[in-house]
Design a protein around this motif. Structure first.
Motif, mmCIF file in Angstrom:
data_model
loop_
_atom_site.group_PDB
_atom_site.id
_atom_site.type_symbol
_atom_site.label_atom_id
_atom_site.label_comp_id
_atom_site.label_asym_id
_atom_site.label_seq_id
_atom_site.Cartn_x
_atom_site.Cartn_y
_atom_site.Cartn_z
ATOM 1 N N ASN A 247 29.604 -8.418 44.687
ATOM 2 C CA ASN A 247 28.960 -7.110 44.713
ATOM 3 C C ASN A 247 29.549 -6.332 45.886
ATOM 4 O OD1 ASN A 247 27.310 -7.465 42.517
ATOM 5 N ND2 ASN A 247 25.397 -7.591 43.669
ATOM 6 N N ILE A 248 30.063 -5.140 45.614
ATOM 7 C CA ILE A 248 30.621 -4.292 46.658
ATOM 8 C C ILE A 248 29.521 -3.381 47.190
ATOM 9 C CG2 ILE A 248 32.314 -2.517 47.224
ATOM 10 C CD1 ILE A 248 33.643 -5.132 46.642
ATOM 11 N N LEU A 249 29.240 -3.522 48.471
ATOM 12 C CA LEU A 249 28.239 -2.694 49.146
ATOM 13 C C LEU A 249 28.967 -1.668 50.001
ATOM 14 C CD1 LEU A 249 26.103 -5.693 50.496
ATOM 15 C CD2 LEU A 249 25.932 -4.630 48.243
ATOM 16 N N VAL A 250 28.505 -0.438 50.011
ATOM 17 C CA VAL A 250 29.221 0.615 50.733
ATOM 18 C C VAL A 250 28.275 1.457 51.581
ATOM 19 C CG1 VAL A 250 31.110 0.792 49.050
ATOM 20 C CG2 VAL A 250 29.050 2.187 48.739
ATOM 21 N N ALA A 270 24.533 -1.198 47.185
ATOM 22 C CA ALA A 270 25.341 -1.892 46.182
ATOM 23 C C ALA A 270 25.951 -0.870 45.229
ATOM 24 C CB ALA A 270 24.487 -2.892 45.431
ATOM 25 N N MET A 271 27.290 -0.888 45.110
ATOM 26 C CA MET A 271 27.995 0.101 44.287
ATOM 27 C C MET A 271 28.489 -0.476 42.970
ATOM 28 S SD MET A 271 31.409 2.379 45.200
ATOM 29 C CE MET A 271 32.562 1.014 44.928
ATOM 30 N N CYS A 272 29.063 -1.671 42.991
ATOM 31 C CA CYS A 272 29.673 -2.211 41.780
ATOM 32 C C CYS A 272 29.905 -3.709 41.927
ATOM 33 C CB CYS A 272 31.001 -1.510 41.474
ATOM 34 S SG CYS A 272 32.285 -1.794 42.730
ATOM 35 N N LYS A 317 31.240 6.567 43.716
ATOM 36 C CA LYS A 317 31.781 5.505 42.860
ATOM 37 C C LYS A 317 32.800 6.067 41.874
ATOM 38 C CE LYS A 317 30.484 2.019 39.451
ATOM 39 N NZ LYS A 317 29.390 1.450 38.605
ATOM 40 N N GLN A 318 32.523 7.237 41.303
ATOM 41 C CA GLN A 318 33.475 7.839 40.362
ATOM 42 C C GLN A 318 34.822 8.110 41.018
ATOM 43 O OE1 GLN A 318 31.481 11.338 38.876
ATOM 44 N NE2 GLN A 318 29.924 10.149 37.770
ATOM 45 N N LYS A 319 34.789 8.556 42.260
ATOM 46 C CA LYS A 319 36.036 8.820 42.969
ATOM 47 C C LYS A 319 36.767 7.511 43.268
ATOM 48 C CE LYS A 319 37.263 12.307 43.971
ATOM 49 N NZ LYS A 319 38.225 13.259 43.305
ATOM 50 N N VAL A 320 36.037 6.469 43.625
ATOM 51 C CA VAL A 320 36.666 5.157 43.850
ATOM 52 C C VAL A 320 37.311 4.668 42.555
ATOM 53 C CG1 VAL A 320 36.229 2.719 44.384
ATOM 54 C CG2 VAL A 320 35.164 4.514 45.768
ATOM 55 N N GLU A 321 36.627 4.819 41.442
ATOM 56 C CA GLU A 321 37.190 4.416 40.145
ATOM 57 C C GLU A 321 38.461 5.206 39.833
ATOM 58 O OE1 GLU A 321 33.163 3.046 37.726
ATOM 59 O OE2 GLU A 321 33.706 5.169 37.805
ATOM 60 N N LEU A 328 34.313 0.563 36.932
ATOM 61 C CA LEU A 328 33.808 -0.632 37.595
ATOM 62 C C LEU A 328 32.376 -0.882 37.160
ATOM 63 C CD1 LEU A 328 35.218 0.175 41.140
ATOM 64 C CD2 LEU A 328 36.076 -1.588 39.577
ATOM 65 N N PRO A 329 32.035 -2.112 36.771
ATOM 66 C CA PRO A 329 30.677 -2.401 36.292
ATOM 67 C C PRO A 329 29.647 -2.320 37.410
ATOM 68 C CG PRO A 329 31.948 -4.426 36.486
ATOM 69 C CD PRO A 329 32.911 -3.299 36.724
#
Length: 568
Positions: A247-250, A270-272, A317-321, A328-329
């Protein structure tokens, strides 16, 4: 840059851009014969692992007493006995004769003079360690749960990722090698690197990041790396004794400027979820989003938490994707439920043992009958165990045989070093930043007074029959929060000379912010105020309820109503 595409940038951004990738004007000032650097070099030197400081205890009519803090980055805290011996030697020869384990599993030398900086950095590199990116607007030391459990491959997998992530995100500039690792007589460089700092940074670019950037890796059952306090936390998700992903936490970060209401402490969200093979690439995409959209005009709000606050997690998250190149789930539904500080005698799972030794506030020193530094010299010289530095500023001796236990304990006791089993829970779970006299941001004492505060608290907890309670107690000399006081059960944060803000209601697992209980509390009133809360805790707690959970459940108004009228 920020959303409004403003071209305005802070003075530090201009210094980085003009530096030729962290080089100029350091070479000229390094050789100018003075005891300090100018403001441009001071900012750049952080990326090389050093801060210029002024020892306020040694100021004179002639002016400030300059020296340097030099930090070694040690991913996951993994270090050899030989390397620790070399750092202690440096402490004796060019620093203030002590060494300090940091709250991020690194090492710090204090009191290094400018004329000795090159020698010190070169010798650190000679034993295969480095100071590059230990400070500055780049990724800092990558933290990881440090326990050397060999019967559980998950720990080795996490520690391997910490090492690979650290290497991947280390700056590429050749300035570090040119400044510190070039032979002065032959010009020969001791490590491969570009010349004159003219290496284009493939991840960071010419101005690096808007602010420092922190990574940590942990487990739901062992959050000793405090993943929620980092810009990026990787929480390992395990099935059948292997890591299936993270789990990626940001957005975690604790630096606060009280005079600037726009600043705040934050725990990560938690982001993804990512697979192990995706982890480094997704982490890189996050770094690049912060590089391109973090605030470069105002350093007070330049950490990634403010970008996420302004955008919202979904947009971030959209920008990271977009930068990563795939969707990313959602994160897996897991809850942090443990924190293993690694102290005491424990089985590794491979027939060997490790021993975690509590080092109060991380300070390795000899002082009177307490001779920790000499004890560590003997252990490292005669037993030479592999070592781990912990996020609570302590040390783990690894790969021990059962027969090593009496010898290890005898060395420690002979040098007046308390075993971890001999100290109170309050002391074991406490930590402090260095603060005065050298930290330029410090307002109050921290490291030098926390031991005496714990002494007083131990006496009172014993009277209340609460000495076995486990709670984190963290103290800092200013609101920047380097000892992570804002998610602890008890946090003491320097607010003005001799006065502290008392925070309550965090918890050992580290996934919750605490709250301000009282502000501007004189040092001599801290323990009486805390004792009143502990007395109420004993009377009104629910079964098995921890101190932090109790304070969180009660809230500040109920605590004040019940405790503030109790005689001190």
């Amino acid at each position: 840059m920020s959303d409004d595409k403003s071209k305005k940038v802070s003075a530090v951004e201009k210094i980085k851009l003009a530096s030729n990738y962290l080089l100029e004007p350091i070479p000229q000032e390094l050789a100018d014969g003075t005891d300090h650097f100018g403001k441009e070099s001071i900012q750049l030197l952080k990326h090389h692992g050093t801060y210029q400081q002024d020892n306020r205890d040694e100021r004179s009519k002639e002016g400030k007493s300059y020296s340097f803090m030099l930090r070694t980055a040690i991913p996951g805290g993994i270090i050899s006995s030989e390397q620790l011996l070399a750092e202690m030697d440096l402490g004796d020869e060019v620093a203030n004769s002590t060494l300090r384990i940091t709250t991020r599993q690194g090492l710090q030398l204090h009191g290094v003079l400018k004329k000795n900086l090159k020698q010190a950095i070169r010798r650190i590199n000679d034993v295969k360690l480095t100071t590059i990116a230990a400070c500055g607007d780049v990724k800092r030391n990558v933290m990881c749960s440090p326990c050397p459990y060999k019967g559980d491959p998950v720990y080795d997998q996490m520690q391997d990722l910490a090492e690979r992530l650290a290497i991947h995100l280390t700056p590429h500039t050749g300035a570090y090698y040119e400044l510190w690792l070039t032979d002065e007589e032959t010009g020969e460089k001791h490590q491969a690197g570009g010349s004159n700092g003219q290496v284009v940074e493939p991840i960071y670019g010419p101005t690096y990041l808007p602010r420092k950037f922190k990574f940590a890796i942990g487990l739901p059952g062992d959050n000793s790396a405090d993943v929620y306090t980092n810009d990026v936390g990787l929480l390992a998700i395990c099935e059948n004794w292997r890591i299936v992903g993270y789990n990626i936490l940001v957005g975690g970060s604790f630096g606060v400027t009280p005079s600037a209401k726009k600043t705040f402490a934050a725990v990560a969200q938690a982001m993804c979820f990512v697979t192990p093979n995706q982890a480094i690439d997704v982490a890189t995409a996050i770094v690049k989003v912060q590089r391109d959209f973090g605030n470069r005009a105002d350093r007070k709000v330049a950490r990634m938490k403010y970008l996420i606050h302004d955008w919202g997690l979904d947009r971030f998250k959209q920008k990271v994707e977009e930068y990563y190149g795939a969707n990313l789930p959602d994160p897996r539904p897991v809850v942090v439920h443990g924190f293993n500080d690694g102290m005491g005698w424990q089985a590794q799972g491979d027939g060997k043992w490790f021993y975690g030794l509590n080092v109060e506030n991380g300070r390795i020193k000899d002082e009177g009958d307490f001779r920790l530094k000499t004890a560590l010299r003997e252990i490292c010289s005669t037993m030479a165990p592999p070592l781990r530095l912990t996020p609570h500023q302590s040390i783990i001796f690894c790969d021990l045989a059962e027969k090593d236990r009496p010898k290890l304990f005898e060395i420690l006791r002979r040098h007046g070093v308390p075993l971890s089993e001999d100290i109170s829970n309050a002391r074991r779970w406490s930590m402090a930043c260095p603060a005065l006299p050298t930290c330029g941001l410090a307002i109050t004492e921290s490291e030098r007074v926390l031991p005496s505060i714990i002494d007083q608290l131990d006496v009172e907890l014993d009277k209340l029959d609460l000495k076995d309670e486990v709670f984190t107690f963290r103290m800092t000399g200013c609101p920047n929060g380097c000892a992570r006081p804002y998610n602890s059960d008890i946090g003491l944060v320097g607010k003005t000379a001799g006065k502290y803000t008392i925070f309550l209601g965090g918890r050992v697992c580290g996934d919750r912010l605490n709250f301000i209980y009282k502000d501007l509390v004189p040092e001599e009133e801290v323990i009486p105020d805390l004792v009143n809360v502990f007395r109420y805790f004993k009377e009104a707690r629910e079964q098995e309820e921890s101190f932090g959970d109790f304070c969180h459940r009660q809230g500040v108004e109920k605590l004040l109503a019940a405790c503030d009228t109790v005689p001190k």
